[in-house]
Design a protein around this motif. Structure first.
Motif, PDB file in Angstrom:
ATOM      1  N   GLU A  38       3.252   0.451  -8.828  1.00  0.00           N
ATOM      2  CA  GLU A  38       3.685   0.419  -7.437  1.00  0.00           C
ATOM      3  C   GLU A  38       5.207   0.458  -7.385  1.00  0.00           C
ATOM      4  OE1 GLU A  38       2.049  -2.143  -3.920  1.00  0.00           O
ATOM      5  OE2 GLU A  38       3.702  -3.231  -4.836  1.00  0.00           O
ATOM      6  N   ALA A  72      -1.104   2.751   3.771  1.00  0.00           N
ATOM      7  CA  ALA A  72      -2.089   1.895   3.108  1.00  0.00           C
ATOM      8  C   ALA A  72      -2.558   0.750   3.990  1.00  0.00           C
ATOM      9  CB  ALA A  72      -1.504   1.345   1.809  1.00  0.00           C
ATOM     10  N   THR A 128       3.716   0.534   3.428  1.00  0.00           N
ATOM     11  CA  THR A 128       3.286   0.865   2.071  1.00  0.00           C
ATOM     12  C   THR A 128       2.493   2.161   2.159  1.00  0.00           C
ATOM     13  OG1 THR A 128       3.179  -1.447   1.371  1.00  0.00           O
ATOM     14  CG2 THR A 128       1.935   0.149   0.077  1.00  0.00           C
ATOM     15  N   TYR A 129       2.934   3.184   1.428  1.00  0.00           N
ATOM     16  CA  TYR A 129       2.314   4.505   1.488  1.00  0.00           C
ATOM     17  C   TYR A 129       1.490   4.743   0.223  1.00  0.00           C
ATOM     18  CZ  TYR A 129       5.593   5.398   5.304  1.00  0.00           C
ATOM     19  OH  TYR A 129       6.298   5.330   6.477  1.00  0.00           O
ATOM     20  N   LYS A 130       0.356   5.422   0.413  1.00  0.00           N
ATOM     21  CA  LYS A 130      -0.525   5.738  -0.717  1.00  0.00           C
ATOM     22  C   LYS A 130      -0.652   7.249  -0.871  1.00  0.00           C
ATOM     23  CE  LYS A 130      -4.203   3.323  -1.648  1.00  0.00           C
ATOM     24  NZ  LYS A 130      -5.561   2.717  -1.589  1.00  0.00           N
ATOM     25  N   GLU A 147       1.158   4.199  -5.117  1.00  0.00           N
ATOM     26  CA  GLU A 147       1.607   3.513  -3.907  1.00  0.00           C
ATOM     27  C   GLU A 147       3.118   3.359  -3.938  1.00  0.00           C
ATOM     28  OE1 GLU A 147      -0.330  -0.155  -3.125  1.00  0.00           O
ATOM     29  OE2 GLU A 147      -2.197   0.786  -2.462  1.00  0.00           O
TER      30      GLU A 147
END
Length: 318
Positions: A38, A72, A128-130, A147
Motif C-alpha cells: 500500500e 476503496a 484510498t484508491y484501488k 492500493e
C-alpha cells in the motif's frame, strides 16, 4: 503392530501440524507483503497526482485486459474513477467528479504500468484508491491489484510576527505578540518559543479558519511579561509536508536608541548645512558690495578726468 500403527498415526499428525504451521507463517508473510504494498503519496492542492499501479508479471495483451481504478471506500455512492476495457477508455460508469480529470499513460500500458494521472487535485480527492487489473482468457481472473492513499497538503505562507516597540521603562509590563499565516492544508501546529532558553510558551489565543477552497489560515497571540532581552519565535508546522516556517522577534530598545542617535546626527548635519548656507550668503553679499564700490570709484575717476580736459580746452578757443 500396535506400536507401528501408533507411530504412523503420530507421524501423520506431526506432518499435518508442521504443514499447517508452515502454511500459517506463509500466509502471515504474504499478508505483511500485501500491507507493505500500500502506497501513500502526498499532493498539493491544484497539482497533478500520479497514482501508481505497476504489474511486473508476464506479458499482457491490452485487448484481453480490464483495468479499473476505483475508490476503496464502500460508503461512496460512485466509486469508479477510471476504466479501461479491451484496450479502450470506458467512461460509461465514471463518476462525474472525475470526468476529464483522469488519464492513463498509454505508452506504458504494454509494459504493465497502469498508473493513473489525476489532474487538478482538490480537497474532495482525498481517498484510498484501488487499482484492479483483470485478464480475460477462457475465464476472467484478477492478475494484479494495488492500493494508493492520496494525502493532500498545501504550504503555509511565511508567518508574520508582530510585537511591541519597547521603551526603556517597560520591563515587567505585559506585552502582546501576534502571529498569522494562511493558504495551507491541513490544519497546522503553532508553536511559540522563547529563544533565550528554547522553552515553549503557551499561546493566549489560537484561531484556525477554514476557507472555501479547502485551505486554512491561522492567527495566534501570546501575552508575556517584558524582559530586558526578549527573543520570541512563532513557528507554523505542516506535518504532512514536513515544513516548519518561523518568524522571529528581537527587542526593539537598542534599535530605538539607534534611531534617536541617527535623528540627532541628522539634526546636527542640518544645522551645519544651514550655517554654511548663511556664511555663503554673507560672503556673496560682501563680494557684491566690494564690486559695487569698485565700479563707483572707477566711474568717479572717469568723470574727474573728463572735466579737467574740458577746462583746459576752453581758454585756447578764447
Amino acid at each position: 503392530m500396535v506400536e507401528s500403527t501408533c507411530g504412523r498415526i503420530y507421524l501423520k499428525r506431526m506432518t499435518f501440524f508442521l504443514n499447517l504451521t508452515s502454511l500459517f507463517f506463509s500466509l502471515s508473510f504474504y499478508l505483511v507483503v500485501i500491507a507493505l504494498e500500500e502506497k501513500v503519496i502526498v499532493s498539493k492542492l491544484g497539482d497533478n497526482a500520479t497514482l501508481s499501479c505497476i504489474y511486473r508479471g508476464r506479458e499482457l495483451y491490452l485487448k484481453n485486459l480490464r483495468v479499473y481504478w476505483q475508490i476503496a471506500d464502500d460508503q461512496e455512492e460512485c466509486s469508479v474513477v477510471h476504466a479501461l476495457i479491451s484496450g479502450q477508455d470506458n467512461e460509461s460508469e465514471q463518476c462525474i467528479h472525475f470526468k476529464n480529470r483522469t488519464q492513463l499513460f498509454w505508452d506504458r500500458l504494454e509494459n504493465g504500468d497502469f498508473s493513473l494521472l489525476l489532474l487538478n487535485v482538490s480537497q474532495s480527492d482525498k481517498h484510498t484508491y484501488k487499482c484492479v487489473v483483470m485478464q480475460k482468457t477462457e475465464y476472467t481472473k484478477m492478475v494484479h491489484q494495488a492500493e494508493v492513499v492520496l494525502s493532500l497538503a498545501a504550504s503555509y505562507s511565511k508567518p508574520i510576527l508582530s510585537g511591541p516597540i519597547r521603551n526603556s521603562d517597560s520591563t515587567g509590563e505585559e506585552v502582546t505578540f501576534s502571529c498569522r499565516s494562511g493558504n495551507g492544508y491541513p490544519e497546522p501546529n503553532v508553536y511559540w518559543i522563547n529563544k533565550t532558553d528554547n522553552s515553549h510558551l503557551h499561546p493566549s489565543e489560537l484561531k484556525i479558519t477554514p476557507h472555501d477552497d479547502g485551505t486554512y489560515s491561522v492567527f495566534s497571540t501570546l501575552k508575556v511579561k517584558a524582559t530586558s532581552n526578549m527573543q520570541i519565535e512563532c513557528s507554523v508546522e505542516n506535518k504532512i509536508l514536513q515544513e516548519n516556517l518561523s518568524a522571529n522577534y528581537t527587542q526593539q530598545k537598542q534599535n530605538n536608541s539607534s534611531s534617536i542617535e541617527s535623528h540627532k546626527n541628522l539634526e546636527k548635519n542640518g544645522r551645519g548645512a544651514q550655517a554654511a548656507g548663511i556664511i555663503s550668503v554673507v560672503i556673496l553679499i560682501g563680494l557684491l558690495a566690494v564690486l559695487t564700490c569698485w565700479l563707483r570709484r572707477r566711474r568717479s575717476s572717469k568723470l574727474v578726468s573728463y572735466t579737467g580736459n574740458e577746462a583746459l580746452y576752453l581758454p585756447d578757443q578764447m
